[in-house]
Design a protein around this motif. Sequence first.
Motif, PDB file in Angstrom:
ATOM      1  N   THR A  39      22.874  55.031 -22.019  1.00 53.94           N
ATOM      2  CA  THR A  39      22.243  55.531 -20.797  1.00 53.94           C
ATOM      3  C   THR A  39      20.972  56.306 -21.140  1.00 53.94           C
ATOM      4  O   THR A  39      19.921  56.099 -20.518  1.00 53.94           O
ATOM      5  N   LEU A  40      21.055  57.184 -22.126  1.00 52.68           N
ATOM      6  CA  LEU A  40      19.896  57.980 -22.531  1.00 52.68           C
ATOM      7  C   LEU A  40      18.796  57.102 -23.138  1.00 52.68           C
ATOM      8  O   LEU A  40      17.604  57.334 -22.909  1.00 52.68           O
ATOM      9  N   LEU A  41      19.192  56.103 -23.910  1.00 53.19           N
ATOM     10  CA  LEU A  41      18.213  55.184 -24.498  1.00 53.19           C
ATOM     11  C   LEU A  41      17.466  54.407 -23.420  1.00 53.19           C
ATOM     12  O   LEU A  41      16.253  54.206 -23.518  1.00 53.19           O
ATOM     13  N   ASP A  42      18.179  53.988 -22.402  1.00 49.99           N
ATOM     14  CA  ASP A  42      17.542  53.261 -21.300  1.00 49.99           C
ATOM     15  C   ASP A  42      16.555  54.147 -20.545  1.00 49.99           C
ATOM     16  O   ASP A  42      15.651  53.652 -19.880  1.00 49.99           O
ATOM     17  N   ASP A  43      16.732  55.483 -20.678  1.00 51.87           N
ATOM     18  CA  ASP A  43      15.821  56.432 -20.039  1.00 51.87           C
ATOM     19  C   ASP A  43      14.753  56.968 -20.987  1.00 51.87           C
ATOM     20  O   ASP A  43      14.009  57.873 -20.626  1.00 51.87           O
ATOM     21  N   GLY A  44      14.687  56.445 -22.224  1.00 51.13           N
ATOM     22  CA  GLY A  44      13.608  56.817 -23.133  1.00 51.13           C
ATOM     23  C   GLY A  44      13.971  57.671 -24.335  1.00 51.13           C
ATOM     24  O   GLY A  44      13.077  58.156 -25.036  1.00 51.13           O
ATOM     25  N   LEU A  45      15.245  57.860 -24.610  1.00 50.54           N
ATOM     26  CA  LEU A  45      15.639  58.642 -25.788  1.00 50.54           C
ATOM     27  C   LEU A  45      15.054  58.021 -27.055  1.00 50.54           C
ATOM     28  O   LEU A  45      15.076  56.805 -27.233  1.00 50.54           O
ATOM     29  N   GLU A  46      14.548  58.894 -27.944  1.00 53.27           N
ATOM     30  CA  GLU A  46      13.962  58.427 -29.206  1.00 53.27           C
ATOM     31  C   GLU A  46      14.678  58.977 -30.444  1.00 53.27           C
ATOM     32  O   GLU A  46      14.850  58.276 -31.419  1.00 53.27           O
ATOM     33  N   TRP A  47      15.058  60.271 -30.402  1.00 48.37           N
ATOM     34  CA  TRP A  47      15.612  60.935 -31.577  1.00 48.37           C
ATOM     35  C   TRP A  47      16.937  61.620 -31.269  1.00 48.37           C
ATOM     36  O   TRP A  47      17.100  62.213 -30.202  1.00 48.37           O
ATOM     37  N   VAL A  48      17.840  61.581 -32.243  1.00 43.55           N
ATOM     38  CA  VAL A  48      19.079  62.347 -32.194  1.00 43.55           C
ATOM     39  C   VAL A  48      19.082  63.258 -33.416  1.00 43.55           C
ATOM     40  O   VAL A  48      18.804  62.824 -34.532  1.00 43.55           O
ATOM     41  N   LEU A  49      19.411  64.533 -33.184  1.00 42.74           N
ATOM     42  CA  LEU A  49      19.516  65.516 -34.260  1.00 42.74           C
ATOM     43  C   LEU A  49      20.991  65.798 -34.528  1.00 42.74           C
ATOM     44  O   LEU A  49      21.754  66.039 -33.596  1.00 42.74           O
ATOM     45  N   VAL A  56      32.818  64.767 -34.839  1.00 46.23           N
ATOM     46  CA  VAL A  56      31.975  64.168 -33.805  1.00 46.23           C
ATOM     47  C   VAL A  56      30.602  63.781 -34.356  1.00 46.23           C
ATOM     48  O   VAL A  56      30.082  62.711 -34.038  1.00 46.23           O
ATOM     49  N   GLU A  57      30.020  64.623 -35.201  1.00 46.37           N
ATOM     50  CA  GLU A  57      28.667  64.319 -35.685  1.00 46.37           C
ATOM     51  C   GLU A  57      28.632  63.121 -36.624  1.00 46.37           C
ATOM     52  O   GLU A  57      27.710  62.305 -36.544  1.00 46.37           O
ATOM     53  N   THR A  58      29.614  62.971 -37.496  1.00 45.78           N
ATOM     54  CA  THR A  58      29.603  61.795 -38.368  1.00 45.78           C
ATOM     55  C   THR A  58      29.911  60.541 -37.549  1.00 45.78           C
ATOM     56  O   THR A  58      29.319  59.484 -37.787  1.00 45.78           O
ATOM     57  N   TRP A  59      30.801  60.657 -36.566  1.00 45.37           N
ATOM     58  CA  TRP A  59      31.093  59.500 -35.722  1.00 45.37           C
ATOM     59  C   TRP A  59      29.875  59.134 -34.880  1.00 45.37           C
ATOM     60  O   TRP A  59      29.593  57.954 -34.672  1.00 45.37           O
ATOM     61  N   ALA A  60      29.125  60.127 -34.434  1.00 43.32           N
ATOM     62  CA  ALA A  60      27.896  59.863 -33.671  1.00 43.32           C
ATOM     63  C   ALA A  60      26.885  59.114 -34.545  1.00 43.32           C
ATOM     64  O   ALA A  60      26.249  58.159 -34.091  1.00 43.32           O
ATOM     65  N   ALA A  61      26.757  59.528 -35.788  1.00 44.06           N
ATOM     66  CA  ALA A  61      25.828  58.838 -36.703  1.00 44.06           C
ATOM     67  C   ALA A  61      26.247  57.379 -36.886  1.00 44.06           C
ATOM     68  O   ALA A  61      25.395  56.481 -36.911  1.00 44.06           O
ATOM     69  N   ALA A  77      18.067  62.203 -37.219  1.00 44.13           N
ATOM     70  CA  ALA A  77      17.812  63.137 -38.312  1.00 44.13           C
ATOM     71  C   ALA A  77      19.111  63.849 -38.650  1.00 44.13           C
ATOM     72  O   ALA A  77      19.869  64.229 -37.758  1.00 44.13           O
ATOM     73  N   VAL A  78      19.354  64.020 -39.931  1.00 46.87           N
ATOM     74  CA  VAL A  78      20.485  64.814 -40.402  1.00 46.87           C
ATOM     75  C   VAL A  78      19.879  66.076 -41.027  1.00 46.87           C
ATOM     76  O   VAL A  78      19.155  65.997 -42.021  1.00 46.87           O
ATOM     77  N   ILE A  79      20.176  67.210 -40.388  1.00 52.64           N
ATOM     78  CA  ILE A  79      19.624  68.487 -40.832  1.00 52.64           C
ATOM     79  C   ILE A  79      20.791  69.472 -40.990  1.00 52.64           C
ATOM     80  O   ILE A  79      21.127  70.209 -40.059  1.00 52.64           O
ATOM     81  N   PHE A 103      21.053  56.197 -44.278  1.00 48.33           N
ATOM     82  CA  PHE A 103      20.473  55.456 -43.166  1.00 48.33           C
ATOM     83  C   PHE A 103      19.707  56.333 -42.178  1.00 48.33           C
ATOM     84  O   PHE A 103      19.130  55.826 -41.221  1.00 48.33           O
ATOM     85  N   ALA A 104      19.689  57.639 -42.427  1.00 49.15           N
ATOM     86  CA  ALA A 104      18.968  58.555 -41.535  1.00 49.15           C
ATOM     87  C   ALA A 104      17.463  58.317 -41.634  1.00 49.15           C
ATOM     88  O   ALA A 104      16.945  57.954 -42.686  1.00 49.15           O
ATOM     89  N   ASP A 105      16.790  58.541 -40.537  1.00 52.07           N
ATOM     90  CA  ASP A 105      15.335  58.423 -40.519  1.00 52.07           C
ATOM     91  C   ASP A 105      14.677  59.693 -41.057  1.00 52.07           C
ATOM     92  O   ASP A 105      13.500  59.693 -41.410  1.00 52.07           O
TER      93      ASP A 105
END
Length: 188
Positions: A39-49, A56-61, A77-79, A103-105
Motif C-alpha cells: 500500500t505504501l509503495l503504491d503511494d510512493g514509498l522509497e526507503w525503509v529504515l 519484526v525488523e529482520t522479518w521486515a527486511a 537501510a540497516v542502521i 542485501f541492504a542498500d
Amino acid sequence: MFLRRIVITGYKAYELGIFNENHPGIHYIKKALAKELVTLLDDGLEWVLLSGQLGVETWAAQVIMDLKDMYPQLKYAVIPPFLDQEATWNENNQHIYQEIIEFADYYRALTEKPYEGPWQFMEKNKFFIRNSDGLLIIYDEEMEGSPKYIKKLAEQYAKNNDYRIISITQYDLQAIVETEQMDQMDQW
C-alpha cells in the motif's frame, strides 16, 4: 500524507515467544508487513529504515528483499544503534543478520562504537524519527514490550510535525490468520 521514508519496528522475537524461524506466526507477521508495504509503495514509498534487531525488523527486511523484484525502487537501510550488534547472537541469527546487511542498500552503525549503554538505543530512536516520514510498528497496547519507547517518541513528535504512525495490532494479525483459514477452507 505522502510517506517517502518509514521506519519499521516491533517486537523482538522472544517478546512474541518465537524462538526459531519455523514458527507459524512469522508467516502472518510477514504477510501483514507485506500488505502495508505494498500500500505504501503504491503511494510512493522509497526507503525503509531498520535497526536490524531480531524479530519484526529482520522479518521486515526479508519481506523487503522479496518485494524488490516487483518494486525495484524500494530501498532499505540497516542502521544498528552500535557496532557488532549481533556479536552475542547464535550462529543462525548471525547468518540471518549478515544476509540482511548484504542485501541492504545502506548499512552503518549509528554510534560506530560497541555497546556502551541504553543511550545508544535512545539515540537510534531519535535518529529514526527525525529522518523518516512515518513509523510502521507491530505493537499492541495490551502487550507491552520494547517497541513502546520508539512509539512514545513518535507520538510526541507527531504532535508538532507531519508524522504518520501505522500500527499493526494483534487484532490485525488475527484477521489475517482468519482470512487465510477461510481461504483454505474454500479450497476444499
